[in-house]
Design a protein around this motif. Structure first.
Motif, short mmCIF file in Angstrom:
data_model
loop_
_atom_site.label_atom_id
_atom_site.label_comp_id
_atom_site.label_asym_id
_atom_site.label_seq_id
_atom_site.Cartn_x
_atom_site.Cartn_y
_atom_site.Cartn_z
N ASN A 174 0.85 -1.19 0.00
CA ASN A 174 0.00 0.00 0.00
C ASN A 174 0.89 1.24 0.00
OD1 ASN A 174 -2.44 -1.35 0.10
ND2 ASN A 174 -2.71 -1.12 2.30
N TYR A 175 0.37 2.35 -0.46
CA TYR A 175 1.06 3.64 -0.38
C TYR A 175 0.00 4.73 -0.33
CZ TYR A 175 0.11 3.58 -5.44
OH TYR A 175 -0.49 3.50 -6.68
N ARG A 176 0.34 5.89 0.24
CA ARG A 176 -0.64 6.95 0.41
C ARG A 176 -1.14 7.47 -0.93
NH1 ARG A 176 2.55 10.54 4.75
NH2 ARG A 176 4.29 9.32 3.87
N GLY A 181 -1.19 11.65 -0.34
CA GLY A 181 0.05 11.11 -0.89
C GLY A 181 0.78 12.06 -1.81
N TYR A 182 0.07 13.06 -2.34
CA TYR A 182 0.69 13.94 -3.34
C TYR A 182 0.12 15.34 -3.18
CZ TYR A 182 1.62 9.31 -5.26
OH TYR A 182 2.00 8.00 -5.41
N LEU A 183 0.85 16.23 -2.49
CA LEU A 183 0.38 17.60 -2.27
C LEU A 183 1.59 18.53 -2.24
CD1 LEU A 183 -2.34 19.10 -1.78
CD2 LEU A 183 -1.73 19.10 0.65
N GLU A 184 1.84 19.18 -3.35
CA GLU A 184 3.01 20.06 -3.48
C GLU A 184 2.68 21.45 -2.94
OE1 GLU A 184 6.05 19.48 -4.50
OE2 GLU A 184 5.73 17.36 -4.97
N LEU A 185 2.62 21.55 -1.63
CA LEU A 185 2.21 22.79 -1.00
C LEU A 185 3.39 23.37 -0.22
CD1 LEU A 185 -0.41 24.45 -0.76
CD2 LEU A 185 -0.85 23.26 1.39
N ASP A 186 3.70 24.65 -0.47
CA ASP A 186 4.77 25.30 0.29
C ASP A 186 4.50 25.18 1.78
OD1 ASP A 186 6.10 26.05 -1.98
OD2 ASP A 186 5.21 28.05 -2.08
N GLY A 197 6.41 17.14 -2.08
CA GLY A 197 5.20 16.68 -1.42
C GLY A 197 4.72 15.35 -1.96
N SER A 198 5.60 14.62 -2.65
CA SER A 198 5.23 13.32 -3.23
C SER A 198 5.45 12.21 -2.22
CB SER A 198 6.05 13.08 -4.51
OG SER A 198 5.74 14.03 -5.50
N TRP A 199 4.61 12.22 -1.17
CA TRP A 199 4.78 11.23 -0.11
C TRP A 199 4.44 9.82 -0.57
CZ3 TRP A 199 2.06 15.90 0.95
CH2 TRP A 199 2.86 16.86 1.57
N GLY A 200 3.53 9.69 -1.54
CA GLY A 200 3.25 8.36 -2.07
C GLY A 200 4.47 7.74 -2.71
N GLY A 313 -0.40 12.67 -9.19
CA GLY A 313 0.71 11.81 -8.82
C GLY A 313 1.96 12.60 -8.53
N PRO A 314 3.12 11.96 -8.55
CA PRO A 314 4.36 12.64 -8.17
C PRO A 314 4.70 13.76 -9.15
CG PRO A 314 4.83 10.49 -9.14
CD PRO A 314 3.35 10.55 -8.94
N ALA A 315 5.08 14.90 -8.61
CA ALA A 315 5.49 16.04 -9.43
C ALA A 315 7.01 16.05 -9.55
CB ALA A 315 5.00 17.34 -8.80
#
Length: 537
Positions: A174-176, A181-186, A197-200, A313-315
């Protein structure tokens, strides 16, 4: 050979359709069949000693399974929106006999079962052949599920038969997902020092790291790990191939129905704009308090905010993923390993059946004209209604070729110029589908996800495999196992699988007819799509 500009809208539509696919799958996965009967008392339950403590698994399908194993600490409370931390130690013997919940699901289509998901979800399932012992150095296959980065769970992909048949250790994780799982927020993305913010993606790297550090306890070879995935799981594999942080964690890669241009990673600016909108929708508009606000927000508020704001997804553009994966691979700046890549014969059938099963001739023509503008006449000439038994099949062929088959050719050729690359096309004209009898009268064989039941113990289809299909499934598993063992999918008694070359040779995987073919690109009209991409509408 990326799609022309009009295809961008089609990709956005496909992203939503992929989420629906995973939603349907999850609805079935969260209602699993009854657990297998416990082994007789005379058969001791398997035990393994990992860094965190002692695990006790169970016998399952002729193999041994260790289920619900934590590979990282629960990402809850202060751990929400942070990089995964090491799994905690435990005292005594931890029972690893039941699967963990799925990660929280983020989709505009809602949740399948809100009681069977959790933020505490960073677990994996591990399967090994019964004869495996510590130090056996068996090949390892680590699986990443799909679901448009918003849906799905590794628990629906059993590995007991693959492990037993190929003498491999099989891991499913499993992954977030979604904005968890994916939030590119300052503010959030900068806390862990990666600026990402690519925690997944970080979760997937953590699962690979845990597997490398502990798989020897199960008889696996930490120096011979194959990472594999389907759809968005394949997109995740593309990101791992391009991430410096994943270097050295795996020796080979398998990409199923997910060329690296399918769910193309967004740039950080695009991802940050979406993250800003999400934070406002979640009730956390003030940048000064936003970090704490998002960490303390009820997860239901986060899910509600996500319904109208996509996650991609991942940035790329940070230390974790410096470049867009397709560009990194084309340039040669990636984690070079042997590749196995392919797609199903009619990927698009599932999506068209799901969204417009009664598509009319007029609707087909109108959609092509709206989608492709000045190029519509040429597209209609290559996919004329007169050439297909129904508008449904015409639209399915167009979607298959433009979004899956030809981008797979592009991705595979980029790989093949640099590393040994083996390409396939899955073609079982009677394959079961996720939709089953829900859309009667439509031929959905070989649609997106059709091959999953032939690689995994995948119980999400309504129709079980026939005896002939079961034998064919063993062939597929033996190829996958051989590739994981040596980097070459050569197995005794099976047709030889040659590497993809300039004419793009593929192995057609077909019951009773598996063979090499160089007709894939012409069958899917890839010269036309390549020219359209270069010249534009």
């Amino acid at each position: 050979m990326s799609s022309p500009v009009p295809g961008n809208a089609l990709r956005l539509r496909l992203r939503l359709l992929l989420a629906v696919t995973a939603l349907l799958a999850l609805g079935l996965a969260l209602c699993p069949p009854p657990a297998a009967a416990a082994p007789p008392a005379r058969s001791p339950r398997p035990v393994a000693v990992v860094e965190q403590g002692v695990l006790q698994g169970r016998a399952l399908g002729g193999a041994q399974a260790f289920l619900g194993v934590p590979y990282a600490a629960p990402p809850v409370g202060a751990g929400r929106f942070r990089a995964p931390r090491p799994a905690r130690h435990w005292a005594g013997v931890r029972q690893a006999t039941q699967q963990a919940p799925a990660c929280r699901q983020f989709s505009p289509f809602g949740l399948a079962d809100p009681t069977a998901v959790s933020e505490d979800c960073l677990y994996l399932d591990l399967y090994r052949p019964p004869q495996a012992r510590p130090g056996a150095r068996l090949p390892v296959l680590l699986w990443i599920h799909g679901g448009a980065y918003t849906q799905g769970t590794g628990t629906q992909f059993g590995g007991q038969t693959l492990a037993r048949l190929t003498g491999s250790v099989v891991v499913s994780i499993n992954y977030r997902l979604g904005q968890l799982g994916y939030l590119e927020l300052d503010g959030l993305a900068d806390e862990d020092g990666t600026g990402s913010g690519s925690w997944g993606l970080m979760d997937q790297i953590a699962a690979l790291t845990w597997t490398r550090d502990n798989v020897a306890a199960f008889g696996g070879d930490p120096g011979n790990i194959t990472v594999s995935g389907q759809s968005a799981g394949s997109g995740s594999v593309c990101a791992l191939l391009a991430s410096p942080r994943a270097a050295g964690l795996f020796s080979r890669a398998i990409l199923q129905s997910g060329p690296c241009s399918l769910l193309r990673a967004p740039g950080r600016e695009q991802a940050r704009a979406q993250a800003e909108s999400f934070a406002v929708a979640a009730g956390c508009p003030d940048p000064r308090t936003r970090t704490g606000c998002l960490r303390e927000a009820p997860v239901q508020a986060l899910e509600a905010a996500a319904r109208d704001i996509p996650v991609a997804g991942p940035a790329y553009g940070d230390e974790l993923l410096p470049r867009e994966p397709s560009a990194a691979i084309a340039s040669g700046s990636w984690n070079r390993v042997p590749i196995l890549i392919g797609s199903t014969r009619a990927e698009g059938r599932f999506f068209v059946a799901l969204t417009q099963p009664r598509l009319t001739s007029d609707q087909y023509t109108a959609q092509i004209r709206a989608q492709y503008g000045p190029a519509a006449a040429e597209v209609l000439a290559h996919y004329p209604l007169s050439g297909y038994a129904s508008p449904y099949l015409a639209m399915s062929a167009l979607m298959t070729d433009s979004l899956f088959s030809c981008p797979t050719v592009e991705t595979a050729r980029a790989f093949a110029r640099q590393v040994p690359t083996y390409a396939y096309e899955f073609d079982d004209p009677d394959s079961p589908t996720l939709l089953g009898a829900q859309v009667p009268g439509l031929d959905m064989a070989n649609g997106h996800s059709a091959e999953l039941a032939y690689v995994h113990d995948f119980t999400l289809t309504h129709t079980p495999l026939t005896p002939e299909q079961g034998r064919f499934a063993e062939t597929v598993k033996r190829y996958w196992g051989a590739f994981a063992r040596s980097g070459r999918p050569d197995a005794p008694g099976l047709p030889r699988w040659s590497p993809a070359g300039p004419t793009y040779e593929v192995l057609t995987l077909k019951p009773g007819g598996t063979r090499m073919s160089d007709a894939f690109a012409s069958d899917h009209q890839c010269a036309f799509w390549d020219r359209l991409a270069r010249t534009g509408p």
